[in-house]
Scaffold this active site. Sequence first.
Site, PDB file in Angstrom:
ATOM      1  NE  ARG A   1      -1.972  -1.330   3.650  1.00  0.00           N
ATOM      2  CZ  ARG A   1      -2.390  -1.299   4.911  1.00  0.00           C
ATOM      3  NH1 ARG A   1      -3.638  -0.954   5.170  1.00  0.00           N
ATOM      4  NH2 ARG A   1      -1.575  -1.615   5.902  1.00  0.00           N
TER       5      ARG A   1
ATOM      6  CE  LYS B   1       3.213 -20.727  11.715  1.00  0.00           C
ATOM      7  NZ  LYS B   1       2.583 -20.106  12.859  1.00  0.00           N
TER       8      LYS B   1
ATOM      9  CG  HIS C   1       9.521 -21.291   9.480  1.00  0.00           C
ATOM     10  ND1 HIS C   1       8.330 -20.893  10.054  1.00  0.00           N
ATOM     11  CD2 HIS C   1      10.362 -21.559  10.510  1.00  0.00           C
ATOM     12  CE1 HIS C   1       8.451 -20.909  11.368  1.00  0.00           C
ATOM     13  NE2 HIS C   1       9.667 -21.303  11.674  1.00  0.00           N
TER      14      HIS C   1
ATOM     15  CD  GLU D   1       8.538 -20.442  20.343  1.00  0.00           C
ATOM     16  OE1 GLU D   1       8.880 -19.404  19.754  1.00  0.00           O
ATOM     17  OE2 GLU D   1       7.373 -20.869  20.362  1.00  0.00           O
TER      18      GLU D   1
ATOM     19  CG  ASP E   1       1.677 -19.573  16.690  1.00  0.00           C
ATOM     20  OD1 ASP E   1       1.537 -18.977  15.604  1.00  0.00           O
ATOM     21  OD2 ASP E   1       2.733 -19.514  17.348  1.00  0.00           O
TER      22      ASP E   1
ATOM     23  CG  HIS F   1       5.547 -25.267  13.338  1.00  0.00           C
ATOM     24  ND1 HIS F   1       5.538 -24.974  11.996  1.00  0.00           N
ATOM     25  CD2 HIS F   1       5.701 -24.082  13.967  1.00  0.00           C
ATOM     26  CE1 HIS F   1       5.676 -23.666  11.826  1.00  0.00           C
ATOM     27  NE2 HIS F   1       5.771 -23.114  13.017  1.00  0.00           N
TER      28      HIS F   1
END
Length: 483
Positions: A51, A148, A178, A216, A235, A240
């Site tokens: 944009r 995603k 990924h 994580e 998520d 994954h």
Amino acid sequence: MSAKTIPVQPFDLVVFGATGDLAKRKIFPSLFKRFVAGQMPIEARIIGAARSDMDQAGFVDAIRNAFHEFASVAKDEEEALEQFLGLIDYVPIDVFGDAGWDTLRDLFREDVIRAFYLSVAPSLFGDIASKLGEYGIKTADSRIIVEKPFGKDAPSARELNQKLRQNFEEKQIYRIDHYLGKETVQNLMALRFANGLFEQSWNAQNIDHVQISVSETLGVEGRGEYFDKSGSMRDMVQNHLLQLLCLIAMEPPARFTPDAVRDEKLKVLRALDSIAAEDVVRGQYRSSEAGENYVDHAKNPDSRTESFVAMKVDISNWRWSGTPFYLRTGKKLRQRISEIVISFKKPPHSIFSMNAPLKGNELIIRLQPDEGITLKMTIKEPGPGGMRLAEVPLDMSFADALDSSQATPDAYERLIMDVIRGDQTLFMRDDELETAWEWMDPIIAAWDAGTQKPFGYQVGSAGPEEALMMVHKDGRRWRGLGE
């Protein structure tokens, strides 16, 4: 020229959302690395579309600045960077209107591959796909790449697929994850199907259980309000972890072709048993520091969204009946690590004394941060004094075992080049996506219908105690994070 540097065919690639964070941090740097490696031809063209009202020079300056901020550009790569930037154009575009689409169409060349990377919100997928068809930009050989999240449940995933298929065939759609581009993830297939040693024992008769852990150390700071609408189940688990499970559990495909591989992954998803309430645990991180709790980062004191999920999954088929798969993922945990643990059964009988108890072998496949494979074996301790057994690791790091003079390509580097080649092996097919959601939807619906909040767990821990007990009641234990 090595296989790594065989150039792909010339192509025109449009990056929608080209001024966004993902484009600056991952997409453009990944393309540059392939350009430096000699895999991306000098005849390639990259067109940014967004944009923002700027000209080509202004956009190129923004990308140059982003490279120096987010990517590592060696001194001897500065000349190559300027060559790469010379391949880039820019078109301000209105997704909902007509502005920019004629200009974009006129930039394309005939007889080269056309690819469209939609680095935008999923709500825009259908609109952009329609415009590409309406303005005659897409061709029969075009490819469209979508990020995603691919929906938030089965109905929304089906709706997204239907919108894309109004203008593109399934063979043209690349749903990028990924995780599937990681070197070690792909090595799962080589490990299983290129080594008779493992494939012969890869079944319930020999394997006690499997663990898949993605932990994580970071929380949801800076994106808490977005994450609070999805949670770890949507998520991380839906894409994954389920994809890793499929690669571990699938049957050998007849040949290594995209649809043959994806057919076998789909069979695994269709064989997943529904999960009992006691076999799934969700948690939220807590902190003794004010403002560092999940609910603070999410800006929602009443949030029931999970930042941690652990579950026991059973696969009802001939190969895996009776062998549980334990999955867990969470934020603000003790260590950042992604690994798969294949726990083999103990030998059926010990010929040694009770002072030398036997353990089952473990095959540990590390996806990050130190990609490699460890096989734990039992040997005799050296020296006199009887038969004393010890567990020792046979450790292999990919960086040490293979040519470490070249950096391992980022997952996006590999996946984008696969799109140009037309190789869909590492991309989810529509029926895979919808089946995964159909399996997960009842779990999420039960959470939404209930009143129980996620269990709390301390920042820097291994997750809620309830997740530990879920495995302990089966007479097993989670492998410690970072063991």
